[in-house]
Design a protein around this motif. Structure first.
Motif, PDB file in Angstrom:
ATOM      1  N   ALA A 132       0.805  -1.223   0.000  1.00  0.00           N
ATOM      2  CA  ALA A 132       0.000   0.000   0.000  1.00  0.00           C
ATOM      3  C   ALA A 132       0.841   1.277   0.000  1.00  0.00           C
ATOM      4  O   ALA A 132       0.297   2.360  -0.176  1.00  0.00           O
ATOM      5  CB  ALA A 132      -0.930   0.000   1.221  1.00  0.00           C
ATOM      6  N   ASP A 133       2.141   1.150   0.184  1.00  0.00           N
ATOM      7  CA  ASP A 133       3.026   2.316   0.241  1.00  0.00           C
ATOM      8  C   ASP A 133       3.040   3.028  -1.119  1.00  0.00           C
ATOM      9  O   ASP A 133       3.207   2.390  -2.152  1.00  0.00           O
ATOM     10  CB  ASP A 133       4.445   1.853   0.603  1.00  0.00           C
ATOM     11  CG  ASP A 133       5.391   2.997   0.899  1.00  0.00           C
ATOM     12  OD1 ASP A 133       5.511   3.920   0.073  1.00  0.00           O
ATOM     13  OD2 ASP A 133       6.031   2.951   1.962  1.00  0.00           O
ATOM     14  N   PRO A 134       2.867   4.351  -1.135  1.00  0.00           N
ATOM     15  CA  PRO A 134       2.917   5.089  -2.403  1.00  0.00           C
ATOM     16  C   PRO A 134       4.223   4.870  -3.177  1.00  0.00           C
ATOM     17  O   PRO A 134       4.216   4.875  -4.405  1.00  0.00           O
ATOM     18  CB  PRO A 134       2.756   6.548  -1.979  1.00  0.00           C
ATOM     19  CG  PRO A 134       2.021   6.485  -0.680  1.00  0.00           C
ATOM     20  CD  PRO A 134       2.511   5.223  -0.013  1.00  0.00           C
ATOM     21  N   ALA A 135       5.317   4.669  -2.468  1.00  0.00           N
ATOM     22  CA  ALA A 135       6.588   4.415  -3.153  1.00  0.00           C
ATOM     23  C   ALA A 135       6.520   3.085  -3.911  1.00  0.00           C
ATOM     24  O   ALA A 135       7.054   2.966  -5.018  1.00  0.00           O
ATOM     25  CB  ALA A 135       7.742   4.408  -2.148  1.00  0.00           C
ATOM     26  N   TYR A 136       5.848   2.076  -3.336  1.00  0.00           N
ATOM     27  CA  TYR A 136       5.720   0.810  -4.045  1.00  0.00           C
ATOM     28  C   TYR A 136       4.765   0.950  -5.229  1.00  0.00           C
ATOM     29  O   TYR A 136       4.968   0.351  -6.277  1.00  0.00           O
ATOM     30  CB  TYR A 136       5.266  -0.342  -3.135  1.00  0.00           C
ATOM     31  CG  TYR A 136       5.290  -1.628  -3.918  1.00  0.00           C
ATOM     32  CD1 TYR A 136       6.503  -2.198  -4.276  1.00  0.00           C
ATOM     33  CD2 TYR A 136       4.124  -2.213  -4.372  1.00  0.00           C
ATOM     34  CE1 TYR A 136       6.542  -3.326  -5.074  1.00  0.00           C
ATOM     35  CE2 TYR A 136       4.156  -3.351  -5.157  1.00  0.00           C
ATOM     36  CZ  TYR A 136       5.375  -3.904  -5.498  1.00  0.00           C
ATOM     37  OH  TYR A 136       5.407  -5.020  -6.306  1.00  0.00           O
ATOM     38  N   GLU A 137       3.744   1.747  -5.054  1.00  0.00           N
ATOM     39  CA  GLU A 137       2.824   1.996  -6.170  1.00  0.00           C
ATOM     40  C   GLU A 137       3.590   2.549  -7.372  1.00  0.00           C
ATOM     41  O   GLU A 137       3.361   2.138  -8.506  1.00  0.00           O
ATOM     42  CB  GLU A 137       1.732   2.968  -5.725  1.00  0.00           C
ATOM     43  CG  GLU A 137       0.643   3.159  -6.757  1.00  0.00           C
ATOM     44  CD  GLU A 137      -0.474   4.038  -6.247  1.00  0.00           C
ATOM     45  OE1 GLU A 137      -0.900   4.915  -7.019  1.00  0.00           O
ATOM     46  OE2 GLU A 137      -0.905   3.855  -5.094  1.00  0.00           O
ATOM     47  N   GLU A 138       4.513   3.454  -7.106  1.00  0.00           N
ATOM     48  CA  GLU A 138       5.366   4.013  -8.169  1.00  0.00           C
ATOM     49  C   GLU A 138       6.228   2.915  -8.791  1.00  0.00           C
ATOM     50  O   GLU A 138       6.319   2.790 -10.008  1.00  0.00           O
ATOM     51  CB  GLU A 138       6.247   5.121  -7.588  1.00  0.00           C
ATOM     52  CG  GLU A 138       7.356   5.588  -8.482  1.00  0.00           C
ATOM     53  CD  GLU A 138       6.914   6.494  -9.599  1.00  0.00           C
ATOM     54  OE1 GLU A 138       7.698   6.685 -10.543  1.00  0.00           O
ATOM     55  OE2 GLU A 138       5.785   7.019  -9.548  1.00  0.00           O
ATOM     56  N   ALA A 139       6.864   2.099  -7.956  1.00  0.00           N
ATOM     57  CA  ALA A 139       7.727   1.027  -8.452  1.00  0.00           C
ATOM     58  C   ALA A 139       6.938   0.003  -9.257  1.00  0.00           C
ATOM     59  O   ALA A 139       7.407  -0.486 -10.290  1.00  0.00           O
ATOM     60  CB  ALA A 139       8.436   0.352  -7.284  1.00  0.00           C
ATOM     61  N   MET A 140       5.735  -0.313  -8.781  1.00  0.00           N
ATOM     62  CA  MET A 140       4.919  -1.327  -9.436  1.00  0.00           C
ATOM     63  C   MET A 140       4.575  -0.933 -10.875  1.00  0.00           C
ATOM     64  O   MET A 140       4.423  -1.798 -11.733  1.00  0.00           O
ATOM     65  CB  MET A 140       3.634  -1.565  -8.634  1.00  0.00           C
ATOM     66  CG  MET A 140       2.840  -2.739  -9.138  1.00  0.00           C
ATOM     67  SD  MET A 140       1.411  -3.143  -8.115  1.00  0.00           S
ATOM     68  CE  MET A 140       0.694  -1.577  -7.755  1.00  0.00           C
ATOM     69  N   ARG A 141       4.488   0.344 -11.151  1.00  0.00           N
ATOM     70  CA  ARG A 141       4.239   0.786 -12.533  1.00  0.00           C
ATOM     71  C   ARG A 141       5.300   0.225 -13.478  1.00  0.00           C
ATOM     72  O   ARG A 141       5.004  -0.128 -14.623  1.00  0.00           O
ATOM     73  CB  ARG A 141       4.216   2.305 -12.610  1.00  0.00           C
ATOM     74  CG  ARG A 141       2.995   2.931 -11.999  1.00  0.00           C
ATOM     75  CD  ARG A 141       2.853   4.430 -12.231  1.00  0.00           C
ATOM     76  NE  ARG A 141       3.700   4.990 -13.243  1.00  0.00           N
ATOM     77  CZ  ARG A 141       4.569   6.012 -13.049  1.00  0.00           C
ATOM     78  NH1 ARG A 141       4.686   6.559 -11.869  1.00  0.00           N
ATOM     79  NH2 ARG A 141       5.295   6.471 -14.036  1.00  0.00           N
ATOM     80  N   PHE A 142       6.541   0.151 -13.006  1.00  0.00           N
ATOM     81  CA  PHE A 142       7.619  -0.391 -13.832  1.00  0.00           C
ATOM     82  C   PHE A 142       7.583  -1.913 -13.862  1.00  0.00           C
ATOM     83  O   PHE A 142       7.883  -2.521 -14.887  1.00  0.00           O
ATOM     84  CB  PHE A 142       8.977   0.114 -13.324  1.00  0.00           C
ATOM     85  CG  PHE A 142       9.162   1.575 -13.553  1.00  0.00           C
ATOM     86  CD1 PHE A 142       9.585   2.057 -14.787  1.00  0.00           C
ATOM     87  CD2 PHE A 142       8.878   2.489 -12.554  1.00  0.00           C
ATOM     88  CE1 PHE A 142       9.734   3.416 -15.012  1.00  0.00           C
ATOM     89  CE2 PHE A 142       9.020   3.849 -12.762  1.00  0.00           C
ATOM     90  CZ  PHE A 142       9.452   4.318 -14.001  1.00  0.00           C
ATOM     91  N   ALA A 143       7.203  -2.529 -12.754  1.00  0.00           N
ATOM     92  CA  ALA A 143       7.139  -3.989 -12.697  1.00  0.00           C
ATOM     93  C   ALA A 143       6.135  -4.531 -13.705  1.00  0.00           C
ATOM     94  O   ALA A 143       6.429  -5.493 -14.421  1.00  0.00           O
ATOM     95  CB  ALA A 143       6.774  -4.441 -11.284  1.00  0.00           C
ATOM     96  N   VAL A 144       4.959  -3.931 -13.763  1.00  0.00           N
ATOM     97  CA  VAL A 144       3.932  -4.431 -14.677  1.00  0.00           C
ATOM     98  C   VAL A 144       4.243  -4.065 -16.130  1.00  0.00           C
ATOM     99  O   VAL A 144       3.725  -4.698 -17.045  1.00  0.00           O
ATOM    100  CB  VAL A 144       2.511  -3.977 -14.274  1.00  0.00           C
ATOM    101  CG1 VAL A 144       2.147  -4.519 -12.908  1.00  0.00           C
ATOM    102  CG2 VAL A 144       2.364  -2.474 -14.307  1.00  0.00           C
ATOM    103  N   LYS A 145       5.102  -3.086 -16.329  1.00  0.00           N
ATOM    104  CA  LYS A 145       5.559  -2.752 -17.674  1.00  0.00           C
ATOM    105  C   LYS A 145       6.623  -3.755 -18.140  1.00  0.00           C
ATOM    106  O   LYS A 145       6.727  -4.049 -19.325  1.00  0.00           O
ATOM    107  CB  LYS A 145       6.139  -1.329 -17.672  1.00  0.00           C
ATOM    108  CG  LYS A 145       6.444  -0.762 -19.009  1.00  0.00           C
ATOM    109  CD  LYS A 145       6.887   0.688 -18.867  1.00  0.00           C
ATOM    110  CE  LYS A 145       7.287   1.246 -20.200  1.00  0.00           C
ATOM    111  NZ  LYS A 145       7.841   2.591 -20.086  1.00  0.00           N
ATOM    112  N   ALA A 146       7.379  -4.291 -17.180  1.00  0.00           N
ATOM    113  CA  ALA A 146       8.479  -5.205 -17.501  1.00  0.00           C
ATOM    114  C   ALA A 146       8.002  -6.601 -17.895  1.00  0.00           C
ATOM    115  O   ALA A 146       8.626  -7.265 -18.712  1.00  0.00           O
ATOM    116  CB  ALA A 146       9.440  -5.298 -16.322  1.00  0.00           C
TER     117      ALA A 146
END
Length: 97
Positions: A70-84
């Motif tokens: 739920a951390d906003p920093a992870y939300e930002e990181a997850m954008r790249f994970a699902v793109k990868a």
């Protein structure tokens, strides 16, 4: 009881996005005391269809695993994970040793 993320994904199709995810994940993982692939025997992909990778992330508790997600920093990181790559993340509680 510990908390876990089990991430099952396809082959990485965007190496740059995966590298950025890794860069962003490092301080997040440290903040939440996450440990990756902690079991003695890695999980086996048996009936995996398109899956090529499996990652097990261990947290001190399920509450901490949820807070990390739920951390906003992870939300930002997850954008790249699902793109990868295409992936599925399962969160659960237990004690895998």
């Amino acid at each position: 009881m510990k908390g876990y993320w089990l991430i099952v994904g396809t082959e990485i199709s965007d190496q740059e996005a995966q590298a950025e995810y890794g860069r962003l994940w490092k301080p997040i993982g440290e903040k939440y005391q996450a440990r990756t692939n902690t079991t003695k025997q890695p999980p086996l992909l048996i009936e995996a269809r398109d899956a090529k990778r499996m990652i097990l992330v261990e947290f001190p508790s399920l509450e901490i695993a949820k807070a990390c997600y739920a951390d906003p920093a992870y939300e930002e990181a997850m954008r790249f994970a699902v793109k990868a790559s295409n992936r599925t993340l399962v969160m659960f509680e237990g004690d895998l040793g």
